[in-house]
Design a protein around this motif. Structure first.
Motif, PDB file in Angstrom:
ATOM      1  N   VAL A 131      24.790  33.006 -13.478  1.00 10.67           N
ATOM      2  CA  VAL A 131      23.524  33.046 -14.206  1.00 10.67           C
ATOM      3  C   VAL A 131      22.388  32.498 -13.342  1.00 10.67           C
ATOM      4  CG1 VAL A 131      22.298  32.193 -16.235  1.00 10.67           C
ATOM      5  CG2 VAL A 131      24.676  32.920 -16.434  1.00 10.67           C
ATOM      6  N   GLY A 132      22.668  31.455 -12.579  1.00  6.96           N
ATOM      7  CA  GLY A 132      21.634  30.929 -11.693  1.00  6.96           C
ATOM      8  C   GLY A 132      21.218  31.925 -10.619  1.00  6.96           C
ATOM      9  N   ALA A 133      22.215  32.639 -10.053  1.00 12.89           N
ATOM     10  CA  ALA A 133      21.883  33.646  -9.035  1.00 12.89           C
ATOM     11  C   ALA A 133      21.044  34.761  -9.629  1.00 12.89           C
ATOM     12  CB  ALA A 133      23.170  34.208  -8.430  1.00 12.89           C
ATOM     13  N   ILE A 134      21.420  35.189 -10.861  1.00 11.69           N
ATOM     14  CA  ILE A 134      20.643  36.243 -11.503  1.00 11.69           C
ATOM     15  C   ILE A 134      19.215  35.767 -11.778  1.00 11.69           C
ATOM     16  CG2 ILE A 134      20.449  37.632 -13.590  1.00 11.69           C
ATOM     17  CD1 ILE A 134      23.475  37.736 -13.710  1.00 11.69           C
ATOM     18  N   ALA A 135      19.075  34.520 -12.215  1.00 13.04           N
ATOM     19  CA  ALA A 135      17.736  33.979 -12.495  1.00 13.04           C
ATOM     20  C   ALA A 135      16.891  33.906 -11.225  1.00 13.04           C
ATOM     21  CB  ALA A 135      17.861  32.593 -13.146  1.00 13.04           C
ATOM     22  N   VAL A 136      17.523  33.483 -10.101  1.00 15.72           N
ATOM     23  CA  VAL A 136      16.791  33.391  -8.838  1.00 15.72           C
ATOM     24  C   VAL A 136      16.359  34.779  -8.372  1.00 15.72           C
ATOM     25  CG1 VAL A 136      16.978  32.787  -6.394  1.00 15.72           C
ATOM     26  CG2 VAL A 136      17.861  31.233  -8.144  1.00 15.72           C
ATOM     27  N   ALA A 137      17.260  35.768  -8.457  1.00 15.45           N
ATOM     28  CA  ALA A 137      16.905  37.129  -8.042  1.00 15.45           C
ATOM     29  C   ALA A 137      15.802  37.705  -8.926  1.00 15.45           C
ATOM     30  CB  ALA A 137      18.143  38.032  -8.085  1.00 15.45           C
ATOM     31  N   LEU A 138      15.918  37.459 -10.249  1.00 17.96           N
ATOM     32  CA  LEU A 138      14.884  37.959 -11.156  1.00 17.96           C
ATOM     33  C   LEU A 138      13.529  37.328 -10.864  1.00 17.96           C
ATOM     34  CD1 LEU A 138      14.231  39.729 -13.573  1.00 17.96           C
ATOM     35  CD2 LEU A 138      14.863  37.824 -15.071  1.00 17.96           C
ATOM     36  N   ALA A 139      13.517  36.021 -10.595  1.00 14.24           N
ATOM     37  CA  ALA A 139      12.257  35.349 -10.263  1.00 14.24           C
ATOM     38  C   ALA A 139      11.659  35.897  -8.967  1.00 14.24           C
ATOM     39  CB  ALA A 139      12.482  33.835 -10.144  1.00 14.24           C
ATOM     40  N   LEU A 140      12.534  36.185  -7.979  1.00 17.80           N
ATOM     41  CA  LEU A 140      12.049  36.735  -6.711  1.00 17.80           C
ATOM     42  C   LEU A 140      11.414  38.100  -6.910  1.00 17.80           C
ATOM     43  CD1 LEU A 140      11.884  36.451  -3.619  1.00 17.80           C
ATOM     44  CD2 LEU A 140      14.132  37.520  -3.479  1.00 17.80           C
ATOM     45  N   VAL A 141      12.068  38.960  -7.716  1.00 22.49           N
ATOM     46  CA  VAL A 141      11.538  40.314  -7.945  1.00 22.49           C
ATOM     47  C   VAL A 141      10.220  40.254  -8.715  1.00 22.49           C
ATOM     48  CG1 VAL A 141      11.981  42.495  -9.125  1.00 22.49           C
ATOM     49  CG2 VAL A 141      13.788  41.409  -7.808  1.00 22.49           C
ATOM     50  N   LEU A 142      10.145  39.394  -9.744  1.00 23.40           N
ATOM     51  CA  LEU A 142       8.919  39.289 -10.530  1.00 23.40           C
ATOM     52  C   LEU A 142       7.749  38.788  -9.683  1.00 23.40           C
ATOM     53  CD1 LEU A 142      10.286  37.898 -13.914  1.00 23.40           C
ATOM     54  CD2 LEU A 142       9.568  40.227 -13.390  1.00 23.40           C
ATOM     55  N   ARG A 143       8.021  37.796  -8.828  1.00 24.93           N
ATOM     56  CA  ARG A 143       6.942  37.298  -7.969  1.00 24.93           C
ATOM     57  C   ARG A 143       6.490  38.363  -6.971  1.00 24.93           C
ATOM     58  NH1 ARG A 143       9.803  32.198  -8.128  1.00 24.93           N
ATOM     59  NH2 ARG A 143       8.543  30.663  -9.269  1.00 24.93           N
ATOM     60  N   LEU A 144       7.444  39.137  -6.433  1.00 22.01           N
ATOM     61  CA  LEU A 144       7.085  40.207  -5.513  1.00 22.01           C
ATOM     62  C   LEU A 144       6.192  41.233  -6.204  1.00 22.01           C
ATOM     63  CD1 LEU A 144       7.405  41.613  -2.771  1.00 22.01           C
ATOM     64  CD2 LEU A 144       9.484  42.691  -3.655  1.00 22.01           C
ATOM     65  N   GLY A 145       6.541  41.612  -7.423  1.00 16.52           N
ATOM     66  CA  GLY A 145       5.700  42.558  -8.166  1.00 16.52           C
ATOM     67  C   GLY A 145       4.334  41.977  -8.488  1.00 16.52           C
ATOM     68  N   GLU A 146       4.307  40.672  -8.800  1.00 16.50           N
ATOM     69  CA  GLU A 146       3.012  40.050  -9.109  1.00 16.50           C
ATOM     70  C   GLU A 146       2.089  40.063  -7.900  1.00 16.50           C
ATOM     71  OE1 GLU A 146       1.227  35.696 -10.529  1.00 16.50           O
ATOM     72  OE2 GLU A 146       3.372  35.977 -10.176  1.00 16.50           O
ATOM     73  N   TYR A 147       2.625  39.758  -6.701  1.00 18.67           N
ATOM     74  CA  TYR A 147       1.783  39.736  -5.507  1.00 18.67           C
ATOM     75  C   TYR A 147       1.289  41.135  -5.146  1.00 18.67           C
ATOM     76  CZ  TYR A 147       3.383  34.931  -4.863  1.00 18.67           C
ATOM     77  OH  TYR A 147       3.644  33.615  -5.030  1.00 18.67           O
ATOM     78  N   LEU A 148       2.175  42.135  -5.238  1.00 16.94           N
ATOM     79  CA  LEU A 148       1.793  43.486  -4.834  1.00 16.94           C
ATOM     80  C   LEU A 148       0.822  44.099  -5.824  1.00 16.94           C
ATOM     81  CD1 LEU A 148       5.121  45.022  -3.472  1.00 16.94           C
ATOM     82  CD2 LEU A 148       3.124  44.309  -2.182  1.00 16.94           C
ATOM     83  N   PHE A 149       1.233  44.186  -7.094  1.00 18.42           N
ATOM     84  CA  PHE A 149       0.419  44.889  -8.082  1.00 18.42           C
ATOM     85  C   PHE A 149      -0.773  44.063  -8.543  1.00 18.42           C
ATOM     86  CE2 PHE A 149       4.666  46.755  -8.380  1.00 18.42           C
ATOM     87  CZ  PHE A 149       4.358  48.087  -8.173  1.00 18.42           C
ATOM     88  N   GLY A 150      -0.662  42.718  -8.475  1.00 19.86           N
ATOM     89  CA  GLY A 150      -1.824  41.903  -8.821  1.00 19.86           C
ATOM     90  C   GLY A 150      -2.976  42.129  -7.854  1.00 19.86           C
ATOM     91  N   ASP A 151      -2.651  42.172  -6.522  1.00 24.81           N
ATOM     92  CA  ASP A 151      -3.701  42.461  -5.537  1.00 24.81           C
ATOM     93  C   ASP A 151      -4.252  43.862  -5.711  1.00 24.81           C
ATOM     94  OD1 ASP A 151      -3.257  39.955  -4.573  1.00 24.81           O
ATOM     95  OD2 ASP A 151      -2.021  40.587  -2.876  1.00 24.81           O
ATOM     96  N   LEU A 152      -3.378  44.823  -6.055  1.00 26.88           N
ATOM     97  CA  LEU A 152      -3.848  46.202  -6.256  1.00 26.88           C
ATOM     98  C   LEU A 152      -4.815  46.291  -7.428  1.00 26.88           C
ATOM     99  CD1 LEU A 152      -3.653  49.208  -5.555  1.00 26.88           C
ATOM    100  CD2 LEU A 152      -1.669  49.364  -7.065  1.00 26.88           C
ATOM    101  N   VAL A 153      -4.502  45.580  -8.521  1.00 29.34           N
ATOM    102  CA  VAL A 153      -5.387  45.600  -9.689  1.00 29.34           C
ATOM    103  C   VAL A 153      -6.732  44.965  -9.349  1.00 29.34           C
ATOM    104  CG1 VAL A 153      -5.700  44.691 -12.023  1.00 29.34           C
ATOM    105  CG2 VAL A 153      -3.515  45.682 -11.359  1.00 29.34           C
TER     106      VAL A 153
END
Length: 471
Positions: free
Chosen positions: A402-424
């Motif tokens: 569960v911890g590994a899944i949480a870490v991977a999910l947090a990494l993916v969400l932050r990556l999307g926030e940086y990419l699409f947040g700058d695009l917006v």
């Protein structure tokens, strides 16, 4: 103040920076034989526009066919590498804008020489089936009093009616044609309008559509409110023809050159000239007719008026009596619906068996009572609590997974926030662009590094907080 730039760009050595505009930076350079050339290096945001680069490649091939002593011809171009540039002939001198602002408006003879030279340049440009789209005082050099059009064919790579990625409007508003501001079809008539605006500035020291806010200047251009009365009287007729709002009403480059060659300040120094339409003549304020075409060299000819035919005698006829009035028969049938002039149609008789019973409207929809809303709210809270308990139980049973899944999910969400947040944010500032997907691809490695670093910092902190109660 010149900025030293001892660098090399292809086979050219950059000596110093001599100018900068919305599309790129202009350097004075030396070729392999030591001759001076002007090298325009495109800005990164322009070079990133693949459509603009492809269009520039096609335009350069066309621009090389332009041959005129009043046009700075294209010598070389490199548009494939990471730093695109265009090389043109270097002309020592000052721009028309610098000359007028530092000294004063040009004299009448200088204005005529400028107008004729610019018209010759425009004839050569249009003969190559190219539209310059950016005639203005800063793009005209004065070399021994003769004009030289520079920055040829570069400024119209990006649509002049939209904002670039830096928020800069392409083209100087005071010298744009109305159709460019309206984002309508742009023809060679747009260059005629801009050329006349440039000559107006040279003759008066001010732009033809006044100064002020960007919106006010654009409004004056679209409404055709040129301040022609501030120009010399002998130049107003020429300006009036070229500054028409309708592109079809403006003369072509050849016609504009012919009119420029007919300008004479000694003819209408104190009398305003007005063109008499397609006849090519001018009429002075005192009624004097001035030559505007070679047909005026011929002596006037008075043609004999044809004799009017004699009137035919009218035949006398006895007066005819009108026919007697006969009233129209009255029809027993009612008029057709299409014969009624106004009002509602006549009601049709209805049998008692066809009368429909009255149906009351449906009762208004009642709101949900508070008791039911409380029950729904309690159910939603209970469901959320059940999910939370399930997640905690899974964490206790399988903490590593569960911890590994949480870490991977947090990494993916932050990556999307940086990419699409700058695009917006970019789209909110300057609108959508064809380069957005490329910028997202280029920014992915940096966003991944940022996401990894932030996640690497947050995971130990979270672990420390979770282990704190045990200690």
């Amino acid at each position: 103040m010149s900025i030293q730039a001892p660098e090399r760009l292809g086979p050219y050595r950059l000596v110093r920076k001599i100018g900068e505009g919305g599309m790129g930076v202009v350097h004075l350079g030396l070729d392999g034989e030591g001759r001076e050339v002007a090298i325009k290096v495109l800005h990164p945001h322009v070079a990133a526009d693949l459509k603009a680069r492809d269009r520039l490649t096609r335009e350069v091939e066309t621009m090389r066919r332009v041959r005129s002593p009043h046009v700075a011809e294209v010598i070389d171009a490199e548009l494939v590498g990471g730093q695109p540039y265009v090389v043109t002939r270097f002309a020592p001198g000052r721009t028309l804008e610098d000359t007028v602002l530092s000294e004063s408006a040009l004299e009448a003879r200088q204005v005529i020489k400028l107008a004729q030279g610019l018209c010759q340049a425009l004839v050569a440009i249009h003969a190559a089936d190219v539209i310059h789209r950016d005639f203005k005082p800063s793009n005209v050099m004065l070399v021994d009093g003769a004009p030289l059009v520079i920055d040829f064919g570069i400024a119209h790579l990006v649509n002049a009616t939209r904002l670039t990625q830096t928020g800069m409007f392409v083209g100087t508003p005071g010298y744009l044609a109305p159709e460019i501001i309206r984002d309508s079809d742009i023809t060679q008539a747009a260059d005629v309008h801009a050329l006349a605006s440039t000559v107006f500035f040279a003759a008066t020291g001010a732009p033809p559509f006044g100064t002020g806010t960007f919106e006010a200047v654009c409004f004056n251009i679209m409404e055709g409110r040129a301040q022609i009365d501030k120009a010399p009287a002998w130049l107003r007729g020429w300006l009036g023809r070229a500054l028409q709002v309708d592109p079809a009403a403006r003369p072509g480059a050849q016609e504009l050159l012919r009119m420029a060659r007919a300008l004479d300040p000694s003819v209408t120094t104190f009398n305003e000239a007005s063109f008499d339409g397609p006849t090519g003549t001018k009429r002075m304020g005192n009624g004097t007719r001035v030559m505007e075409s070679y047909s005026d060299l011929l002596p006037p000819v008075e043609y004999a008026k044809p004799a009017a035919p004699p009137p035919r005698p009218r035949e006398k006829r006895p007066p005819e009596k009108p026919p007697p009035y006969v009233p129209a028969p009255i029809s027993a049938r009612p008029p057709h619906p299409d014969q009624r002039v106004a009002g509602y149609p006549a009601p049709q008789p209805t049998a008692p068996s066809q009368v429909r019973p009255y149906t009351p409207p449906p009762a208004p929809r009642q709101h949900t009572p508070p008791a039911e809303r409380k029950r729904y709210l309690f159910g939603a809270q209970f469901t959320g609590l059940l999910l939370l308990v399930t997640l905690v139980a899974l964490t206790v049973m399988m903490p590593v997974m569960v911890g590994a899944i949480a870490v991977a999910l947090a990494l993916v969400l932050r990556l999307g926030e940086y990419l699409f947040g700058d695009l917006v944010k970019r789209r909110q500032m300057r609108g959508s662009s064809a380069a957005d997907p490329w910028l997202a691809v280029v920014g992915t490695p940096w966003a991944l590094v940022k996401s990894t670093l932030v996640t690497a910092v947050h995971v130990p902190v979270s672990y420390t907080h979770l282990r704190a109660p045990e200690t």
